[in-house]
Design a protein around this motif. Structure first.
Motif, PDB file in Angstrom:
ATOM      1  N   THR A   3       0.625  -1.077  -0.005  1.00 48.65           N
ATOM      2  CA  THR A   3       0.073  -0.122   0.038  1.00 48.65           C
ATOM      3  C   THR A   3       0.800   1.033  -0.046  1.00 48.65           C
ATOM      4  N   ALA A   4       1.863   1.403   0.847  1.00 48.85           N
ATOM      5  CA  ALA A   4       2.823   2.504   0.998  1.00 48.85           C
ATOM      6  C   ALA A   4       3.513   2.678  -0.331  1.00 48.85           C
ATOM      7  N   ALA A   5       4.047   1.368  -0.847  1.00 49.96           N
ATOM      8  CA  ALA A   5       4.825   1.720  -2.434  1.00 49.96           C
ATOM      9  C   ALA A   5       3.763   2.209  -3.219  1.00 49.96           C
ATOM     10  N   ARG A   6       2.583   1.743  -3.598  1.00 47.40           N
ATOM     11  CA  ARG A   6       1.567   2.076  -4.427  1.00 47.40           C
ATOM     12  C   ARG A   6       1.438   3.735  -4.341  1.00 47.40           C
ATOM     13  N   SER A   7       1.271   4.055  -3.061  1.00 48.47           N
ATOM     14  CA  SER A   7       0.986   5.572  -2.607  1.00 48.47           C
ATOM     15  C   SER A   7       2.119   6.427  -3.315  1.00 48.47           C
ATOM     16  N   VAL A   8       3.393   5.972  -2.962  1.00 46.02           N
ATOM     17  CA  VAL A   8       4.428   6.962  -3.344  1.00 46.02           C
ATOM     18  C   VAL A   8       4.733   6.827  -5.047  1.00 46.02           C
ATOM     19  N   SER A   9       4.330   5.831  -5.411  1.00 45.98           N
ATOM     20  CA  SER A   9       4.462   5.397  -6.968  1.00 45.98           C
ATOM     21  C   SER A   9       3.224   6.052  -7.822  1.00 45.98           C
ATOM     22  N   SER A  10       2.244   6.789  -7.157  1.00 44.02           N
ATOM     23  CA  SER A  10       1.272   7.122  -8.077  1.00 44.02           C
ATOM     24  C   SER A  10       1.466   8.354  -8.794  1.00 44.02           C
ATOM     25  N   GLU A  11       2.529   9.106  -8.305  1.00 42.51           N
ATOM     26  CA  GLU A  11       2.837  10.238  -9.206  1.00 42.51           C
ATOM     27  C   GLU A  11       4.274  10.352  -9.238  1.00 42.51           C
ATOM     28  N   GLU A  12       4.904  10.702 -10.505  1.00 43.21           N
ATOM     29  CA  GLU A  12       6.314  10.786 -10.835  1.00 43.21           C
ATOM     30  C   GLU A  12       7.116  11.499  -9.812  1.00 43.21           C
ATOM     31  N   ALA A  90       7.142  -8.025 -10.852  1.00 38.92           N
ATOM     32  CA  ALA A  90       8.304  -7.021 -11.243  1.00 38.92           C
ATOM     33  C   ALA A  90       7.742  -5.850 -10.096  1.00 38.92           C
ATOM     34  N   TYR A  91       8.585  -5.353  -9.437  1.00 39.05           N
ATOM     35  CA  TYR A  91       8.204  -4.228  -8.499  1.00 39.05           C
ATOM     36  C   TYR A  91       9.524  -3.291  -8.573  1.00 39.05           C
ATOM     37  N   ARG A  92       9.430  -2.214  -7.808  1.00 33.87           N
ATOM     38  CA  ARG A  92      10.488  -1.476  -7.791  1.00 33.87           C
ATOM     39  C   ARG A  92      10.625  -0.884  -6.397  1.00 33.87           C
ATOM     40  N   LEU A  93      11.588  -1.334  -5.374  1.00 27.86           N
ATOM     41  CA  LEU A  93      11.901  -0.938  -4.094  1.00 27.86           C
ATOM     42  C   LEU A  93      12.941  -1.548  -3.569  1.00 27.86           C
ATOM     43  N   SER A  94      13.877  -0.697  -2.855  1.00 32.11           N
ATOM     44  CA  SER A  94      15.058  -1.048  -2.264  1.00 32.11           C
ATOM     45  C   SER A  94      14.897  -0.875  -0.929  1.00 32.11           C
ATOM     46  N   HIS A  95      16.014  -1.386  -0.330  1.00 33.21           N
ATOM     47  CA  HIS A  95      16.194  -1.293   1.215  1.00 33.21           C
ATOM     48  C   HIS A  95      16.305  -0.001   1.858  1.00 33.21           C
ATOM     49  N   ASP A  96      16.594   0.963   1.072  1.00 37.54           N
ATOM     50  CA  ASP A  96      16.882   2.531   1.581  1.00 37.54           C
ATOM     51  C   ASP A  96      15.724   3.145   0.835  1.00 37.54           C
ATOM     52  N   SER A  97      14.736   2.716   0.334  1.00 34.56           N
ATOM     53  CA  SER A  97      13.729   3.665  -0.173  1.00 34.56           C
ATOM     54  C   SER A  97      12.884   4.048   0.906  1.00 34.56           C
ATOM     55  N   ARG A  98      12.263   5.309   0.414  1.00 34.95           N
ATOM     56  CA  ARG A  98      11.636   6.000   1.689  1.00 34.95           C
ATOM     57  C   ARG A  98      10.035   6.215   1.185  1.00 34.95           C
ATOM     58  N   LEU A  99       9.300   5.497   2.361  1.00 36.34           N
ATOM     59  CA  LEU A  99       7.972   5.350   2.079  1.00 36.34           C
ATOM     60  C   LEU A  99       7.067   6.117   3.102  1.00 36.34           C
ATOM     61  N   GLY A 100       7.525   7.433   3.146  1.00 35.80           N
ATOM     62  CA  GLY A 100       6.594   8.408   4.259  1.00 35.80           C
ATOM     63  C   GLY A 100       7.107   7.710   5.640  1.00 35.80           C
ATOM     64  N   SER A 101       5.711   7.553   6.237  1.00 35.10           N
ATOM     65  CA  SER A 101       5.968   7.286   7.844  1.00 35.10           C
ATOM     66  C   SER A 101       6.455   5.829   7.979  1.00 35.10           C
TER      67      SER A 101
END
Length: 216
Positions: A3-12, A90-101
């Motif tokens: 859910t958090a990854a979708r949220s930050v990925s919704s806009e460029e 397939a997805y895009r996320l790394s150990h140091d990604s920033r997903l808000g809170s």
């Protein structure tokens, strides 16, 4: 996490900052919006790069793939600890990604460690990078340092290219169907396979040159 990854990925704009995407890679954010509908493949085939390329997983025989599926666990930033044969999109996320809170360093360690410990029996060879190791610490695991040895015997630790040696090690373990439930068994297997594991000052050293492809 999804859910958090979708949220930050919704806009460029938000995806660039959260997922550290540049102009050429920003379209990769769309993978996180299609997790429920996109196709899947075994994790060991899904991932690419210098760690996974030496496996040539798509061309591996059934026995090798069975060994990987039984013994190899991958630390995913999106899905946590997953088996090498687990089907993932397939997805895009790394150990140091920033997903808000939602911080990966707070979200994953407890559950990841619990899952990893439940799946292990005997030797745990931890080949993860430091960032991913922090997402699921495994007490007592052996995390070898990959070193290069020059003509004078001097050793230096490798950084980015240590992943290639680790990939070659996992490839060889699978191809030989290694039975290595202890560090002693791993060292014995390594000696028979031409791989150099040596005790160093701070643990075990894996000599990268011993995993170089044989010239033909």
């Amino acid at each position: 996490m999804i859910t958090a990854a979708r949220s930050v990925s919704s806009e460029e704009s938000s995806a660039r900052a959260a997922l550290k995407l540049g102009p050429k890679s920003v379209s990769e954010r769309l993978r996180n919006l299609e997790l429920d509908t996109s196709g899947t493949m075994p994790a060991i085939e899904r991932y690419t790069g210098v760690l996974y390329d030496p496996l040539v997983a798509q061309d591996a025989d059934d026995a090798t793939r069975a060994w990987w599926f039984d013994h190899v666990v991958v630390q995913s930033a999106m899905f946590g600890p997953i088996g090498a044969g687990d089907p993932i999109p397939a997805y895009r996320l790394s150990h140091d990604s920033r997903l808000g809170s939602l911080r990966l360093a707070s979200h994953w360690p407890a559950v990841s460690s619990r899952v990893l410990e439940s799946r292990t029996d005997g030797l745990v060879l931890d080949l993860r990078s430091e960032g991913y190791r922090q997402l699921g610490p495994v007490p007592g695991a052996v995390a070898p340092r990959v070193v290069s040895v020059d003509g004078s015997g001097r050793r230096r630790a490798l950084n980015h290219w240590n992943k290639t040696a680790k990939g070659r090690l996992v490839a060889l373990l699978g191809r030989t169907g290694a039975d290595v439930s202890s560090m002693e068994a791993l060292v014995a297997w390594a000696a028979e396979s031409g791989v150099v594991f040596e005790r160093g000052d701070d643990g075990w050293d894996l000599v990268a040159e011993s995993l170089e492809p044989v010239a033909v």
